[in-house]
Design an enzyme around this catalytic site. Sequence first.
Site, PDB file in Angstrom:
ATOM      1  N   LYS A 158     -17.479  66.965  23.909  1.00  0.00           N
ATOM      2  CA  LYS A 158     -16.452  66.752  24.132  1.00  0.00           C
ATOM      3  C   LYS A 158     -16.449  66.780  25.726  1.00  0.00           C
ATOM      4  O   LYS A 158     -15.451  66.087  26.566  1.00  0.00           O
ATOM      5  CB  LYS A 158     -14.948  66.278  23.708  1.00  0.00           C
ATOM      6  CG  LYS A 158     -14.306  65.760  22.352  1.00  0.00           C
ATOM      7  CD  LYS A 158     -13.459  65.753  21.617  1.00  0.00           C
ATOM      8  CE  LYS A 158     -13.466  64.385  20.636  1.00  0.00           C
ATOM      9  NZ  LYS A 158     -14.439  65.074  19.267  1.00  0.00           N
TER      10      LYS A 158
HETATM   11  C1  LIG Z   1     -14.361  64.339  18.049  1.00  0.00           C
HETATM   12  C2  LIG Z   1     -15.659  65.382  17.167  1.00  0.00           C
HETATM   13  C3  LIG Z   1     -16.261  63.925  16.634  1.00  0.00           C
HETATM   14  C4  LIG Z   1     -16.042  62.642  16.798  1.00  0.00           C
HETATM   15  O1  LIG Z   1     -17.020  62.034  17.507  1.00  0.00           O
HETATM   16  P1  LIG Z   1     -16.081  60.304  18.177  1.00  0.00           P
HETATM   17  O2  LIG Z   1     -16.690  60.327  19.393  1.00  0.00           O
HETATM   18  O3  LIG Z   1     -14.587  60.462  17.681  1.00  0.00           O
HETATM   19  O4  LIG Z   1     -17.591  59.041  17.137  1.00  0.00           O
HETATM   20  C5  LIG Z   1     -17.463  64.301  16.422  1.00  0.00           C
HETATM   21  N1  LIG Z   1     -17.855  65.901  16.068  1.00  0.00           N
HETATM   22  C6  LIG Z   1     -17.255  66.809  16.613  1.00  0.00           C
HETATM   23  C7  LIG Z   1     -17.404  68.298  16.895  1.00  0.00           C
HETATM   24  C8  LIG Z   1     -16.003  66.429  17.776  1.00  0.00           C
HETATM   25  O5  LIG Z   1     -15.432  67.025  18.420  1.00  0.00           O
END
Ligand SMILES: *Cc1c(COP(=O)(O)O)cnc(C)c1O
Length: 435
Positions: A107
């Site tokens: 993210k």
């Molecule tokens: C947010 C997150 C996900 C999921 O990602 P999406 O784009 O919402 O499908 C998977 N793994 C981790 C560690 C995350 O922080």
Amino acid sequence: MELYSTNNPHLRATFREALFQGLPPDNGLYMPAQIPRMPEKFLKQLPELPFDEIAYAIALALIGDEIAPDALKEIIQQTITFPAPVVLLDNTTGVLELFHGPSLAFKDFGARFMAQVMAHFNPEGERDLVILVATSGDTGGAVAAGFYQTPGIRVVILYPSGKVSPLQEKQLTALGKNIAAIEVDGTFDDCQALVKRAFLDEMLREKLRLSSANSINIARLLPQIFYYWEAYKQVQHFKRPVIFSVPSGNFGNLTAGLIAQQMGLPAYHFIAATNINDTVPAYLAQGRFEPKPSVRTLSNAMDVGNPSNFARMLHLYGSTWNIMRTHVSGFAFDDAQTRAAMRKVYAAHQYVLDPHTAIGYLAWKTYQEQSNSEAFGIVLGTAHPAKFQEDVSEILQTEIPLPPALTQLMDKPKRAIFMPAHYESFREWLLSACP
Ligand SMILES: *Cc1c(COP(=O)(O)O)cnc(C)c1O
């Protein structure tokens, strides 16, 4: 760049409008009206291009003339500040490590890019833009780090007291400067309600320039397209079809991969990997989309029962189940399987998977076995194992050291404003703290 709403193809917006609105007024999701195809020449050059140049070429193709090339280059330079290496586990499996950024999760790419483009479009001489974020822990850390020291922008993060991990709390509260943390005496839902009320408060909005950093903002999705190309570059010399396995919750990450494929990335197939919150794998198997309440699991950043980006996925395939199925396979796994995969990979390769990445690994290995695949599987490593230190060290019976930057952060003091879950107190604080 022109975008449309998934609820109404005639409702259009520029990139700048979509960035600051977050959601279209009809509550759909913004999607690019055209998905540009990268030229053959770009694919030929790919092996020689560094990550930031790949990202720049993709961003330029998508955003077009809405940002001047020089400014876009600068935005990319400020976004791509850490690598995304593919680490090989065996001859046909690699982990794309997306967790070398400040909050140790993928993210960071979305949050950094969003901060940079917002700062770019933010008019000079205006009052500061105030970004309000309610977090249950994860998103807030990426937003805090992404917007840290961005000129002209303040971030106010609300989190539920006692309900985030010690590491998450430090990521929200120890930075300071333009990042303020409010520790709410209540639940995540209380935090969200406070933020929602602020956005509906006309009098407040006359005094403050408010915006959000919502996870469904198109500006968080676009930079996730970059690293699929960067990953492909690193494994193309194996001369095998390439399959991406994506640990998924809201399905933003997978959607970005599907867009990359429509831009011409030679990805052979995608795997939607989930924990027991299996709404999308169930849809892929049966053709019925049936959202349900989320269930708590070990891979809790993927505990989503009604994935918001599913509408975007549908639009990529003309809302046709049969077509989506030719591009994406779905698999779901429970916590016991996740733990077993983490132990197995650690024993076989001395590689530590976090619980989210472990689900992507399981999905790839299951697909590979079932379809006798000759492909090379890239598992998206969505989080650093140290981010889930307590669980991971207990499962693997080994110490998981924190990366040095985080050790430093843990030593800094926590600075948070403690507040009841009471709108008037929040409002008063906002007005006094954000001149
Ligand atoms: C947010 C997150 C996900 C999921 O990602 P999406 O784009 O919402 O499908 C998977 N793994 C981790 C560690 C995350 O922080």
